[in-house]
Design an enzyme around this catalytic site. Structure first.
Site, short mmCIF file in Angstrom:
data_model
loop_
_atom_site.label_atom_id
_atom_site.label_comp_id
_atom_site.label_asym_id
_atom_site.label_seq_id
_atom_site.Cartn_x
_atom_site.Cartn_y
_atom_site.Cartn_z
N CYS A 1 71.91 -43.19 -10.63
CA CYS A 1 73.19 -43.65 -10.08
C CYS A 1 73.57 -45.00 -10.71
O CYS A 1 74.72 -45.26 -11.05
CB CYS A 1 73.13 -43.77 -8.56
SG CYS A 1 73.09 -42.17 -7.74
N CYS B 1 69.73 -45.72 -6.92
CA CYS B 1 68.59 -45.27 -7.72
C CYS B 1 68.96 -45.39 -9.20
O CYS B 1 70.11 -45.66 -9.54
CB CYS B 1 68.23 -43.83 -7.36
SG CYS B 1 69.41 -42.63 -7.97
N HIS C 1 77.06 -37.54 -3.78
CA HIS C 1 75.84 -37.80 -3.01
C HIS C 1 74.61 -37.55 -3.86
O HIS C 1 74.58 -36.68 -4.71
CB HIS C 1 75.80 -36.93 -1.76
CG HIS C 1 76.77 -37.42 -0.75
ND1 HIS C 1 77.29 -36.64 0.23
CD2 HIS C 1 77.33 -38.64 -0.60
CE1 HIS C 1 78.14 -37.36 0.96
NE2 HIS C 1 78.18 -38.57 0.47
N CYS C 2 73.61 -38.36 -3.60
CA CYS C 2 72.41 -38.33 -4.42
C CYS C 2 71.30 -37.66 -3.60
O CYS C 2 71.15 -37.93 -2.43
CB CYS C 2 72.04 -39.78 -4.75
SG CYS C 2 70.63 -39.92 -5.80
N HIS D 1 81.30 -44.01 -4.31
CA HIS D 1 82.19 -42.85 -4.48
C HIS D 1 83.40 -43.22 -5.34
O HIS D 1 83.81 -42.47 -6.21
CB HIS D 1 82.68 -42.36 -3.12
CG HIS D 1 81.68 -41.50 -2.37
ND1 HIS D 1 80.97 -40.50 -2.96
CD2 HIS D 1 81.30 -41.52 -1.06
CE1 HIS D 1 80.18 -39.91 -2.05
NE2 HIS D 1 80.36 -40.52 -0.89
N CYS E 1 68.00 -43.82 -2.13
CA CYS E 1 69.21 -44.24 -2.85
C CYS E 1 70.33 -44.35 -1.84
O CYS E 1 70.47 -43.52 -0.96
CB CYS E 1 69.58 -43.23 -3.93
SG CYS E 1 71.13 -43.59 -4.76
N GLU F 1 80.41 -46.11 -0.02
CA GLU F 1 81.80 -45.72 -0.22
C GLU F 1 82.33 -46.25 -1.56
O GLU F 1 83.06 -45.55 -2.26
CB GLU F 1 82.68 -46.19 0.94
CG GLU F 1 82.29 -45.66 2.32
CD GLU F 1 82.16 -44.13 2.42
OE1 GLU F 1 82.71 -43.42 1.54
OE2 GLU F 1 81.50 -43.64 3.36
ZN LIG Z 1 79.39 -40.17 0.94
ZN LIG Z 2 71.09 -42.08 -6.48
#
Ligand SMILES: [Zn+2]
Ligand SMILES: [Zn+2]
Lengths: 177, 452
Positions: free
Chosen positions: A169, A166, A141-142, A135, A147, A132
């Site tokens: 990210c 990951c 989302h990955c 975000h 991840c 969260e």
């Molecule tokens: Zn989410």
């Molecule tokens: Zn990721």
């Protein structure tokens, strides 16, 4: 950007040590987290017929508390959360904004008829918190399965991913934090 | 084949309730889809004229033209768009009508997030096939998601060639290789280059789950299946629905679980524990092991029929010592990766340190190399990485290895790791890249003892 408040919502979530959660978040993200001692009352977000709390309203409540001044507000509750149309959500966050919330309700092993495990619960909480918060720092989302930003719709999904981001990210986080 | 980008898919939510539109819009936006909303039929038709919409989530009950009538209208001019009906009260009647009129599927409010996500992924897979057919099916000339598989040695090129060959087929794959060679990365590369890639890859480490828990873990259970089972729980077979099931360390699977697995592979369906309903088992199977399965079959520790079923297409991953040419590339990769993760500048690697890496025997393979470099980065304070930063010494592990067996090397390696962590099992297991159960088993197997 780098200060995170962890805010218990309603009664103090049972079985979970917020100090551990704080340490976990600080281990993975370059932020300073602090636990806010006074729980926030979220009863107005309760939907009586569903017996669940409306998570979007909870985010609004968090943002409405002027004494909470840190750049990121992470609510944690033991009540079940929902958004309309969906039966439940594990958590919700504003993308690229301050507020996030997650619930421990469906993170307990006992919920699924399995032996209680504090270790598993703490691990799931940390992953939800990181997800969260991710975000709120602008991550979507990955698609990469290993991840923490991979989306989870089932508790076993949460168990599959590590409490870490990951590389792409992580790159994004390094660029904003 | 291009990498999947969710923003190429446009989803329209048609619902008269603002809170429903907002929550679904936000929910799918998190997945990266492009979102459009409409609060009634007229607005929906307007949006359809403005641009391409791939998927419509349609509420049946709306003032004015209702969802079913809107679906009929859309079908008059657009046969491609995928329509998923969401209704508050599902009557068999309306559901049948919707499906007959060309709806892709239907679901009821409130919908389980997992179900909704699965429905949409199914729709996305359909769209992809449609697009691929339109653009003529191109061949798989470039593998995607293989950035983590480092190696230009002929041995690794061969492996990648095999991945490329087998990925687009739905064949069962058996990956063989010592621990630490990166078998999971190969499984992932196969999955991500297969038509199942929009569905999950579910790894199960057979060695890490006690036999008694494995059944529930794989099959899931129904509410009330046994005392304490208050809720339905999804097993790995079901989680892998549409995707790939990766059974790591399949050689350690107990005989009962082998029978269970064989049955599922044969019947392509199964029951949850305590359940009546048959659930379809629609997944691709990839297995991996570091054991010699033929030997296990000979000693009746592994069922022959199961072995034949999983041994269809084999990929042999070479140990690191057999592809030393890849060490410099791997070293660079791990140094950059961990420096990034630690938010540190990327240090150079001194040539004498590289010599150490090149001559070490690497019983723990790529994982050992990665751990060594990660540790070096922690110790290293900004200057170039020197031999002293490395936990391995020249000659130490290589000397005399000609006369030692792999088991002896492993024993020595495990003992050293345990000692360096003061016999902390969790941390040692982490460093070795194995789980705690496996580590306990190895300690017992080699009769290792903690000093008094
Ligand atoms: Zn989410
Ligand atoms: Zn990721």
């Amino acid at each position: 950007m780098r200060d995170v408040s962890i805010i218990p919502l309603g009664a103090h979530p049972r079985d979970i040590r917020l100090e551990d959660l704080k340490a976990g978040i600080e281990r993975v993200l370059p932020v300073t987290a602090s636990v806010v001692m006074h729980p926030l009352d979220i009863d107005v977000a309760l939907d009586g017929s569903r017996k669940q709390y409306h998570s979007t309203s909870v985010l609004t409540l968090l943002l409405g508390r002027s004494e909470l001044s840190s750049s990121r507000l992470l609510g944690i509750t033991s009540f079940d959360l929902f958004v309309p149309v969906l039966t439940f959500v594990f958590g919700q966050a504003q993308v690229n904004n301050r507020a996030a919330v997650f619930s421990t309700f469906r993170l307990h092993n006992e919920f699924y008829g399995l032996p209680r495990s504090g270790e598993i619960l703490a691990e799931r909480c940390l992953k939800e918190a990181l997800h969260e918060l991710g975000h709120t720092y602008g991550l979507r989302h990955c698609l990469d399965y290993p991840c923490v930003m991979n989306s989870s719709t089932y508790v076993e999904d949460i168990d599959l991913k590590p409490p870490d981001f990951c590389l792409p990210c992580r790159d994004h986080l390094n660029s904003v934090l | 084949m291009s990498a999947f980008d969710p923003s190429d898919i446009t989803i329209m939510i048609v619902d008269d309730e603002a809170s429903v539109r907002q929550s679904l819009e936000a929910w799918f936006e998190d997945d990266g889809y492009t979102m459009v909303t409409a609060q009634n039929a007229a607005e929906a038709l307007q949006r359809l004229q403005e641009g391409t919409i791939d998927i419509i989530l349609l509420d049946i009950k709306m003032p004015g033209m209702d969802g079913l009538a809107l679906q009929d209208r859309i079908r008059e001019f657009n046969s491609d768009v995928i329509i998923i009906i969401i209704t508050a009260f599902a009557t068999v009647d309306t559901a049948v009508r919707a499906l007959k009129a060309g709806a892709f599927d239907y679901t009821t409010k409130p919908v389980d997030p997992d179900e909704l996500s699965h429905l949409v992924r199914k729709a996305v897979e359909n769209i992809r096939l449609l697009r691929e057919n339109k653009a003529m099916r191109e061949s798989l000339d470039q593998l995607q998601y293989v950035d983590d598989i480092i190696g230009q040695s002929p041995q690794m090129q061969k492996v990648l060639e095999l991945v490329k060959t087998v990925a687009p087929t739905d064949s069962t794959v058996l990956i063989l290789g010592e621990s630490g060679t990166g078998k999971e990365l190969i499984a992932r590369a196969i999955h991500m280059n297969s038509r199942r890639r929009y569905f999950p890859l579910i790894p199960v480490n057979c060695g890490a789950i006690p036999e008694t828990l494995l059944e529930s873990e794989l099959f899931g259970h129904e509410k009330g299946a046994f005392t304490g089972a208050q809720y339905r729980r999804k097993g790995k077979f079901e989680m892998a629905q549409g995707g790939t099931l990766f059974l790591d360390e399949i050689g350690t699977l107990g005989l009962k679980s082998q029978v269970d697995l064989l049955r599922v592979l044969q019947d392509k369906e199964f029951h949850r524990i305590g359940g009546e309903r048959l659930v379809k088992a629609d997944f691709r199977l990839i297995c991996a092991t570091n054991l010699d399965l033929e030997e296990e079959v000979k000693h009746a520790r592994f069922r022959e029929d199961l072995y034949y079923r999983i041994n269809v297409f084999t990929i042999l991953l070479p140990p690191l010592r057999d592809r030393r040419a890849d060490i410099p590339l791997l070293a660079r990769h791990f140094i950059e990766q961990h420096a990034k993760a630690m938010n540190k500048p990327v240090p150079e690697l001194r040539s004498d340190a590289m010599d150490v890496l090149l001559t070490h025997n690497w019983p723990g393979n790529v994982r050992e190399l990665e751990n060594a470099l990660e540790r070096a980065l922690v110790i290293n304070q900004g200057s170039a990485i020197a031999p002293d930063d490395l936990p391995v010494q020249v000659g130490r592990a290589t000397a005399g290895t000609r006369n030692t067996t792999l088991a002896e090397i492993e024993k020595e390696f495990i003992l050293r790791t345990l000692e360096s962590h003061g016999w902390n099992i969790t941390r040692s297991a982490e460093q070795l890249g194995i789980d705690r159960v496996t580590l306990y088993n190895k300690i017992e197997k080699y009769g290792l003892k903690r000093p008094e």
